[in-house]
Design an enzyme around this catalytic site. Sequence first.
Site, PDB file in Angstrom:
ATOM      1  N   THR A  80      -4.937  93.369  19.264  1.00  0.00           N
ATOM      2  CA  THR A  80      -6.150  92.591  19.518  1.00  0.00           C
ATOM      3  C   THR A  80      -7.258  93.131  18.625  1.00  0.00           C
ATOM      4  O   THR A  80      -7.097  94.146  17.938  1.00  0.00           O
ATOM      5  CB  THR A  80      -6.606  92.713  20.990  1.00  0.00           C
ATOM      6  OG1 THR A  80      -7.034  94.063  21.233  1.00  0.00           O
ATOM      7  CG2 THR A  80      -5.496  92.347  21.965  1.00  0.00           C
ATOM      8  N   LYS A  82      -5.382 105.665  34.164  1.00  0.00           N
ATOM      9  CA  LYS A  82      -4.299 104.705  34.345  1.00  0.00           C
ATOM     10  C   LYS A  82      -3.188 105.276  35.228  1.00  0.00           C
ATOM     11  O   LYS A  82      -2.514 104.538  35.956  1.00  0.00           O
ATOM     12  CB  LYS A  82      -3.748 104.268  32.990  1.00  0.00           C
ATOM     13  CG  LYS A  82      -4.729 103.379  32.212  1.00  0.00           C
ATOM     14  CD  LYS A  82      -5.132 102.142  33.027  1.00  0.00           C
ATOM     15  CE  LYS A  82      -6.018 101.195  32.251  1.00  0.00           C
ATOM     16  NZ  LYS A  82      -6.357  99.973  33.032  1.00  0.00           N
ATOM     17  N   ASP A 110     -20.437  93.582  38.611  1.00  0.00           N
ATOM     18  CA  ASP A 110     -20.246  94.971  38.201  1.00  0.00           C
ATOM     19  C   ASP A 110     -19.318  95.619  39.214  1.00  0.00           C
ATOM     20  O   ASP A 110     -19.705  95.850  40.361  1.00  0.00           O
ATOM     21  CB  ASP A 110     -21.598  95.689  38.177  1.00  0.00           C
ATOM     22  CG  ASP A 110     -21.488  97.164  37.787  1.00  0.00           C
ATOM     23  OD1 ASP A 110     -20.358  97.642  37.558  1.00  0.00           O
ATOM     24  OD2 ASP A 110     -22.542  97.833  37.737  1.00  0.00           O
ATOM     25  N   LEU A 130      -6.876  89.944  27.539  1.00  0.00           N
ATOM     26  CA  LEU A 130      -5.819  89.787  28.537  1.00  0.00           C
ATOM     27  C   LEU A 130      -6.289  88.922  29.695  1.00  0.00           C
ATOM     28  O   LEU A 130      -5.540  88.052  30.177  1.00  0.00           O
ATOM     29  CB  LEU A 130      -5.360  91.156  29.043  1.00  0.00           C
ATOM     30  CG  LEU A 130      -4.230  91.145  30.067  1.00  0.00           C
ATOM     31  CD1 LEU A 130      -2.985  90.466  29.503  1.00  0.00           C
ATOM     32  CD2 LEU A 130      -3.908  92.570  30.516  1.00  0.00           C
ATOM     33  N   ILE A 157      -1.140  96.512  22.389  1.00  0.00           N
ATOM     34  CA  ILE A 157      -1.378  95.088  22.186  1.00  0.00           C
ATOM     35  C   ILE A 157      -2.224  94.920  20.927  1.00  0.00           C
ATOM     36  O   ILE A 157      -3.247  95.595  20.765  1.00  0.00           O
ATOM     37  CB  ILE A 157      -2.118  94.456  23.383  1.00  0.00           C
ATOM     38  CG1 ILE A 157      -1.413  94.792  24.700  1.00  0.00           C
ATOM     39  CG2 ILE A 157      -2.210  92.944  23.208  1.00  0.00           C
ATOM     40  CD1 ILE A 157      -2.171  94.317  25.939  1.00  0.00           C
ATOM     41  N   TYR A 173      -8.620 108.426  29.654  1.00  0.00           N
ATOM     42  CA  TYR A 173      -8.036 107.095  29.856  1.00  0.00           C
ATOM     43  C   TYR A 173      -6.651 107.211  30.482  1.00  0.00           C
ATOM     44  O   TYR A 173      -6.332 106.502  31.449  1.00  0.00           O
ATOM     45  CB  TYR A 173      -7.943 106.370  28.518  1.00  0.00           C
ATOM     46  CG  TYR A 173      -7.258 105.021  28.606  1.00  0.00           C
ATOM     47  CD1 TYR A 173      -7.925 103.917  29.121  1.00  0.00           C
ATOM     48  CD2 TYR A 173      -5.946 104.861  28.167  1.00  0.00           C
ATOM     49  CE1 TYR A 173      -7.303 102.677  29.197  1.00  0.00           C
ATOM     50  CE2 TYR A 173      -5.313 103.623  28.238  1.00  0.00           C
ATOM     51  CZ  TYR A 173      -5.993 102.541  28.755  1.00  0.00           C
ATOM     52  OH  TYR A 173      -5.373 101.326  28.839  1.00  0.00           O
TER      53      TYR A 173
END
Length: 287
Positions: free
Chosen positions: A227, A192, A92, A43, A225, A188
Site C-alpha cells: 500500500t 499486535k 476517537d 484495509l 501488504i 508495534y
Amino acid sequence: MSNLADPAFREVKEPQGGPQVSSSDLFRLNNRTIVVTGAAGFLGREVAGSILEAGGDVVCLDVVPTPPPESWEHLEGVAKTHGGVIRYLRVDITNHDNISETFASFVPNLRHPIRGLVACAGVSDNDPAHEFSAERFQRLLEINVVGTFSVAQAVALEMKKADVSGSMVLVASMSGTVANKGVDTAAYNTSKSGVLQLARSLAAEWGSRKGMPLIRVNTLSPGYIRTAATAEALKKPGMESQWTGDNMLYRLSTVDEFRGPVLFLLGDASSFMTGADLRVDGGHCAW
C-alpha cells in the site's frame, strides 16, 4: 427473539443434524450491521465494500473527519447496487466517552442490529528500541490494544441489548507472532501480540458466559501488504527483496486479498471457529 433461534445468523452450540445454511449463503451477511473501525484506511475501505457486496450494512468509524472522497463515492455506489446502507462517523477509539456517544447516535437508526465488528484501526511506529520513548510505546498500546478493546466492548453491549449473536474480527498481524527482519518495531509487535491475546480472552468469555449472547471472536493476521503506507519502508535499499523473499509466495499481498478471509470470519462459514488466529501471510511464518 433468542439469538439461537434467529435464522439470519446461525450460531448453535451443537449440530442439529444436516446443514442449516446453504453453501451459497455461508459468506452472506444479510440482515446484519457490521461495524468497521479504521474504515478510512486501505484495509478498512476494502472490508466495507466486501461487506456491502455480501448483503450487510456497514457503519464506518475512523478518527479522520471524512474518508477519502473518491473511495467514499465508490462505496456509496456499491451500497446502492447491493441494496445496502453505509454510514461514516468520526470517533476517537482512545476516548471511551466518545465511543459511547457515537454508538448512542447511530444505533437507534440502524435497519438491522449490529452482528459484527472488524477492528482495523491501528497505527505503526518504528525506531530502535533504545531510542523509542515510553510515550510513543504507550500511544501504540492505547490505540492498538485498549482502543480495540473499547470498541469490542461497545459492540458486545449492543449485541447484548438486542439479544443477538455475532462475530468479531480483530485485525492483528503476523508481527504479533514473529519479529520482523530489517525493521525496528518492538512496540508495534508487542501491541499486535496483545490483540491476539485479547481476542482469545474475549472469545473465552463471550462463547459461553451466561448473561451474554454468543459472540465469536477471532483475529486476522495479515502479512506485508503493498500500500502507500508501506511504500516508504520499501524505499530502504534491499527491503523490497527482503520482504518478498521472506515468504513462500515471494511477493507482497494486495489489500483485496483479505476480503475472503474477513467474510469467512464474519459469516456462517466459520460458525465453529472462535479464539483462533487466521494468518494470511504468504507463508512468512511457516518457514
